[in-house]
Design an enzyme around this catalytic site. Structure first.
Site: not given
Length: 617
Positions: A15, A24, A170-171, A200, A202, A215, A249, A565
């Site tokens: 403006n 802004e 992976h997991n 894997e 299972d 799992h 597995e 920290d």
């Protein structure tokens, strides 16, 4: 040098009242690509709004800009090289790139940097870099500690599969907050999207004759085998084109195994490797390059692979195989001895699609040398693997020169800790599985750092001395050899920028940051050093602390920065970390990005360091 900022800002002043509200301002900062944490913008805004009008006017705007971008440590460096009427000419910048950054720079590359990072049009015309442009350069990829030449796939991908470290934790990507949430197809998707190349499965008998996966440790929700295979097919190659190993597995009856084989063939189609690549019996594993876009099944097989090439059907076929060692691990009880000899009936259909990753029992290195084919691989429990790595490292490395080895965590790790993958990589193990998904720990960060280069594709070529049959490398006792490249790493921890507040609710949530610098590699190189902490400053703490690390085997070393920290009463809180291989570290003044515990980048935060990797005199 804030004139460009003011003039851009005038354009953004919707403006035209020469006043900027906080909203802004935030919008404007996003437009000019200045990444800054909202809470910091608000604090600086309050400081500058001396008239308490809720807006900033001319001088207040200039004050806001200089507070926001104040980097005294960079002023010093800039002043030293800005020799052209107080600014940096392309020639000055080139001097900086050659002397400080030790880069193979040319006047053309210096001009490119000005073109890319300079914000002030007038300076750009003069082919100069202002201090703002210089700060921008240092904060972006060009000024990052990680070598951008290692960002794409840059390694030779045509060697046998076992010559690579293969991302397989992976997991691990099922984080605390996802444990209660989505079904575990989500876990596979997340892992594949992070370029994990060995997952894997299972498998258990499910209702209605359909095999299921679940799992053991976390999600009790059971999901259909076929749904997991569909999810895997959809996401396997989105971030990396290189092969994915499906590690089965198998706890299913023959009937449901037949259905597993059917689903694998039906869903994965031509992407599934169902026979060796050539027309003759191969002598070693194919390469990631040859297996692009392919799936390999790892599991038990009833006979030798040669059977596929012999016409006489007299090849011995068994109808059952001994149970996987891992399944036995879970039954930690008196029947252990009996369970070890347990046989499972294996469906021929499933056996037939196990080509390059046939699971076999590990009977020692000598036994393996005389009896184990290149496509036969063993899985070792971490305790056994660490024992072997200590006692016979060289034999272990040679075993891994023509075979794959997979290491899995002890069943006793129900506390979700992970074993340290580094000693396993040191002896050349390719599939180092960190199975414990609740925590994203240091071990996971090391894993992420190891696979950061080479296009983050999930495969990293092992050093030559872990591939060459004549190698006598032993990570325990470092004899002379190509692995021994003695260096000294000098690290100057200068400052940090915009560290996140840890607890938004606490009044005194301003952090007292400290930085830990650590090396993880062969035992002789492992080291960790810590700066002092700085009271109440997450915005621009300055340490200027120098560390030195002697390095013997740089090709296996990882460098890791951790920001914490400081808390005198209890354990320090984690703020952020970054890990990368020493071979991908660049010298000079560098920006170090910081990642959350889960491995996502913390926007606008970072460390500023100076790095020198020198040959040992």
């Amino acid at each position: 040098s804030s004139s460009w900022f003011i003039s851009c800002m005038r354009k953004a002043d919707k403006n035209k009242d020469n006043k900027m509200t906080l909203k802004e301002l935030k919008h404007f900062l996003r437009q000019v690509n200045i990444e800054v944490d909202d809470t910091y913008v608000e604090e600086i805004f309050k400081k500058c709004d001396t008239s308490n009008s809720g807006t900033l006017e001319d001088l207040e705007i200039e004050e806001f800009y200089s507070l926001l971008t104040k980097r005294e440590e960079i002023d010093v460096i800039y002043a030293k090289y800005a020799k052209t009427e107080g600014e940096m000419s392309a020639r000055d910048l080139l001097d900086f790139l050659l002397n400080e950054q030790r880069e193979q720079a040319t006047i053309e590359s210096a001009l490119k940097l000005i073109e890319k990072h300079e914000l002030d049009e007038a300076a750009k015309q003069k082919k100069c870099m202002t201090k703002d442009g210089f700060v921008m350069y240092l904060n972006q990829e060009d000024g990052c500690i990680f070598n951008p030449a290692h960002s794409p796939v840059y390694q030779d991908m045509s060697q046998p599969l076992n010559h690579y470290f293969i991302s397989s934790s992976h997991n691990t990507y099922l984080m605390e907050d996802q444990l209660k949430g989505p079904s575990s197809t989500e876990a596979y998707v997340k892992a594949l999207m992070k370029s994990c190349r060995c997952v894997e499965l299972d498998c258990w008998d499910g209702p209605n004759g359909e095999p299921i996966i679940y799992h053991g440790y976390t999600l009790t929700s059971k999901i259909l085998f076929k749904d997991v295979i569909r999810a895997i097919k959809d996401y396997a190659f989105k971030t990396s084109p290189y092969p994915v190993i499906l590690s089965l597995e198998n706890h299913c009856t023959v009937e449901q195994q037949q259905l597993m084989a059917h689903h694998l063939i039906d869903i994965l189609g031509s992407a599934l490797v169902t026979k060796p690549l050539g027309d003759t019996m191969p002598a070693n594993l194919p390469s990631p390059e040859e297996l692009k876009g392919k799936f390999l099944v790892k599991g038990k097989r009833l006979n030798k692979l040669d059977a596929m090439f012999s016409n006489n059907n007299t090849t011995v076929e068994e109808d059952s195989v001994s149970e996987e060692d891992e399944a036995v691990d879970c039954k930690e009880n008196d029947q252990k001895a009996k369970a070890k000899k347990a046989k499972i009936k294996l469906a021929k259909e499933l056996s037939d699609i196990v080509i390059y990753c046939k699971s076999v029992h590990f009977g020692g290195f000598e036994h393996a040398r005389d009896n184990q084919s290149f496509y036969e691989m063993s899985s070792l429990k971490e305790s056994k693997a660490f024992q072997l790595a200590d006692a016979s490292a060289t034999a272990f490395i040679h075993h891994n020169m023509d075979k794959l080895t997979r290491i899995y965590p002890a069943g006793s790790r129900t506390d979700s800790s992970n074993y340290n993958p580094v000693p396993m990589w040191n002896v050349g193990c390719q599939i180092v599985v960190a199975l414990n998904f609740q925590t994203n720990t240091k071990e996971m960060h090391l894993n992420q750092g190891r696979f950061l280069p080479n296009g983050f594709c999930g495969y990293i070529l092992k050093p030559e001395f872990q591939r060459s049959p004549s190698s006598q490398f032993n990570p325990q006792s470092l004899t002379e050899g190509p692995w021994l490249q003695k260096k000294v790493l000098h690290v100057l921890v200068i400052s940090a920028q915009q560290l996140p507040k840890l607890n938004k609710d606490k009044q005194n949530s301003i952090v007292d940051p400290l930085v830990k610098v650590e090396i993880q590699g062969v035992a002789a190189d492992n080291d960790k050093k810590t700066t002092h902490h700085i009271e109440n400053n997450g915005f621009n703490p300055t340490w200027n602390t120098k560390f030195e690390f002697p390095i013997s085997v740089p090709e296996l070393a990882l460098l890791r920065f951790v920001v914490e920290d400081h808390d005198s009463a209890s354990q320090n809180d984690y703020i952020g970390q970054y890990c990368l291989p020493l071979t991908s570290v660049r010298n000079g003044y560098r920006h170090v990005p910081l990642l959350t515990k889960r491995g996502d980048i913390i926007p606008s935060a970072g460390l500023f360091v100076h790095i020198m990797l020198m040959d040992q005199k």
